[in-house]
Design a protein around this motif. Structure first.
Motif, short mmCIF file in Angstrom:
data_model
loop_
_atom_site.label_atom_id
_atom_site.label_comp_id
_atom_site.label_asym_id
_atom_site.label_seq_id
_atom_site.Cartn_x
_atom_site.Cartn_y
_atom_site.Cartn_z
N GLY A 278 7.56 -5.92 8.47
CA GLY A 278 6.22 -6.42 9.00
C GLY A 278 6.04 -7.91 9.04
O GLY A 278 4.82 -8.48 8.83
N LYS A 279 7.17 -8.44 9.49
CA LYS A 279 6.92 -9.94 9.78
C LYS A 279 5.69 -10.19 10.80
O LYS A 279 5.04 -11.25 10.67
N SER A 280 5.98 -9.68 11.93
CA SER A 280 4.81 -9.85 12.99
C SER A 280 3.51 -9.58 12.56
O SER A 280 2.50 -10.03 12.69
N SER A 281 3.26 -8.68 11.71
CA SER A 281 2.05 -8.21 11.23
C SER A 281 1.46 -9.08 10.42
O SER A 281 0.38 -9.60 10.20
N ASP B 201 0.77 -1.24 0.00
CA ASP B 201 0.00 -0.08 0.01
C ASP B 201 0.80 1.24 -0.03
O ASP B 201 0.56 2.46 -0.07
N ASN C 192 -0.69 -6.27 1.64
CA ASN C 192 -0.73 -5.29 2.79
C ASN C 192 -1.06 -6.12 4.12
O ASN C 192 -2.15 -6.37 4.12
N SER C 193 -0.14 -6.18 5.03
CA SER C 193 -0.33 -7.22 6.10
C SER C 193 -1.42 -6.50 6.76
O SER C 193 -2.05 -7.14 8.02
N ASN D 122 11.34 -4.35 11.16
CA ASN D 122 10.26 -3.47 10.62
C ASN D 122 9.64 -3.77 9.25
O ASN D 122 8.87 -2.91 8.83
N1 LIG Z 1 1.13 0.37 5.71
C1 LIG Z 1 1.63 -0.61 6.12
N2 LIG Z 1 2.03 -0.99 7.33
C2 LIG Z 1 2.57 -2.09 7.76
C3 LIG Z 1 2.36 -3.19 6.91
N3 LIG Z 1 2.78 -4.42 7.70
C4 LIG Z 1 3.22 -3.78 8.73
N4 LIG Z 1 3.03 -2.50 8.84
C5 LIG Z 1 3.62 -1.59 9.95
O1 LIG Z 1 5.11 -1.70 10.05
C6 LIG Z 1 5.54 -1.52 11.59
C7 LIG Z 1 6.47 -2.69 11.67
O2 LIG Z 1 5.65 -3.99 11.59
P1 LIG Z 1 6.03 -5.32 12.29
O3 LIG Z 1 5.11 -6.27 12.10
O4 LIG Z 1 6.29 -5.10 14.03
O5 LIG Z 1 7.37 -5.53 11.80
P2 LIG Z 1 8.71 -6.55 12.20
O6 LIG Z 1 9.54 -5.81 12.98
O7 LIG Z 1 9.26 -7.17 10.86
O8 LIG Z 1 7.86 -7.73 12.86
C8 LIG Z 1 4.33 -1.31 12.22
O9 LIG Z 1 4.19 -0.05 12.59
C9 LIG Z 1 3.24 -2.05 11.41
O10 LIG Z 1 1.89 -1.62 11.67
C10 LIG Z 1 1.83 -3.04 5.69
O11 LIG Z 1 1.50 -3.94 4.88
N5 LIG Z 1 1.52 -1.74 5.47
#
Ligand SMILES: Nc1nc2c(ncn2[C@@H]2O[C@H](COP(=O)(O)OP(=O)(O)O)[C@@H](O)[C@H]2O)c(=O)[nH]1
Ligand SMILES: [Mg+2]
Length: 289
Positions: A131-134, A61, A86-87, A129
């Motif tokens: 978006g792995k967890s998301s 997105d 878009n997770s 960051n």
């Molecule tokens: N716009 C957008 N933001 C995302 C998406 N996936 C994750 N995020 C945001 O990116 C940030 C990091 O996500 P997180 O899942 O914690 O990443 P991780 O460190 O890889 O586990 C958070 O603020 C999420 O809300 C996505 O597909 N689109």
């Protein structure tokens, strides 16, 4: 601009990923759409060996449809299985699940033949960051893992069955950014994948400004319409003037200008920007294949 890193941290991340990868049949490799090529660390890729990999261009997105198509085409050209998502969207995991099931077809057949019914196991990996967890949360449909817009929040490990043919490692595998390639590292710093303490923030802001001007000068003028009115040779001073960020005495506050600019980029206020676009259009991208 130099981005500092610690070899000790890298060794630890490398060992951890090596351990995680030993336990799985396939890999879900998450890339941030704003710098997908920079999210790849070839040094760590060696650990994946010959396991099937599904590349997921996440945060789709945040980039334009055109840029996303360029990116998907590049992976296709390289014969890599790749989807975008878009997770944060409701059905953000659907396409990932479907692609993973196709990727697992051979494995499912193999496991069923052996009569030892075993579910193919997968791990989500990627730089901080991306978006792995998301994505994991979306795949398991429970808001369980902690997510945050800063590097390194996730910790614990367990297995979660997400459907009859996929078992997922609850804890993501952390990919250490490729610091040997400082251009990749700069882009990861820009998208918030590297802690801000590791580099000079003013330099990051300036470099990002130059990079975005190179991509499309309209991106700058659509956010800072009057920037050309100010004729300081310093970009950050011009941003400070444009935003009225002044210190007492009317001097431009370049620290706040840098913060404002980088935050505007990270929050998407500059619009949809992919920093790796030039890498995807270069003809020599596939020379390594
Ligand atoms: N716009 C957008 N933001 C995302 C998406 N996936 C994750 N995020 C945001 O990116 C940030 C990091 O996500 P997180 O899942 O914690 O990443 P991780 O460190 O890889 O586990 C958070 O603020 C999420 O809300 C996505 O597909 N689109
Ligand atoms: Mg996480």
């Amino acid at each position: 601009m130099f981005i500092h890193w610690f070899p000790g941290h890298m060794t630890k991340a490398y060992r951890l990923l090596e351990e995680n990868l030993r336990l799985v049949d396939s890999v879900i490799y998450v890339l941030d759409a704003r710098a997908p090529i920079s999210c790849i660390n070839e040094e760590f890729d060696k650990l994946i060996k010959n396991k099937p990999v599904l590349y997921v261009i996440n945060k789709s997105d945040l980039i334009s449809k055109f840029d996303l198509t360029q990116c998907l085409n590049l992976f296709k050209k390289l014969n890599k299985t790749c989807v975008s998502t878009n997770s944060l969207s409701q059905d953000g995991a659907k396409i990932v699940k479907e692609a993973l099931n196709s990727l697992h077809l051979n494995l499912i057949e193999k496991y069923t033949k052996k009569d030892a019914i075993r579910t193919p196991r997968s791990v989500v990996i990627g730089v901080p960051n991306c978006g792995k967890s998301s994505l994991i949360n979306n795949l398991i449909k429970r808001k369980k893992l902690e997510t945050a817009n800063r590097p390194g929040v996730t910790r614990s490990i367990q297995w979660i069955k997400i459907d009859k043919n996929i078992e997922l490692m609850d804890s993501p595998g952390l990919l250490f950014p490729d610091f040997k390639n400082q251009d990749k590292a700069f882009k990861l710093a820009a998208i918030g994948s590297i802690k801000d303490e590791r580099f000079d923030f003013l330099e990051l802001a300036e470099k990002l400004f130059t990079k975005i001007l190179e991509i499309d000068p309209n991106i700058i003028t659509s956010r800072y319409a009057d920037i050309h009115k100010f004729n300081s040779s310093s970009t950050l001073e011009n941003i400070a003037f444009s935003r009225g960020l002044l210190l007492s005495g009317g001097k431009p506050d370049i620290e706040r200008a840098a913060k404002t600019f980088v935050t505007d980029f990270r929050k998407g206020f500059l619009g949809k920007v992919c920093l790796d676009l030039s890498l995807m259009q270069e003809d020599d991208v596939d020379k390594g294949e």
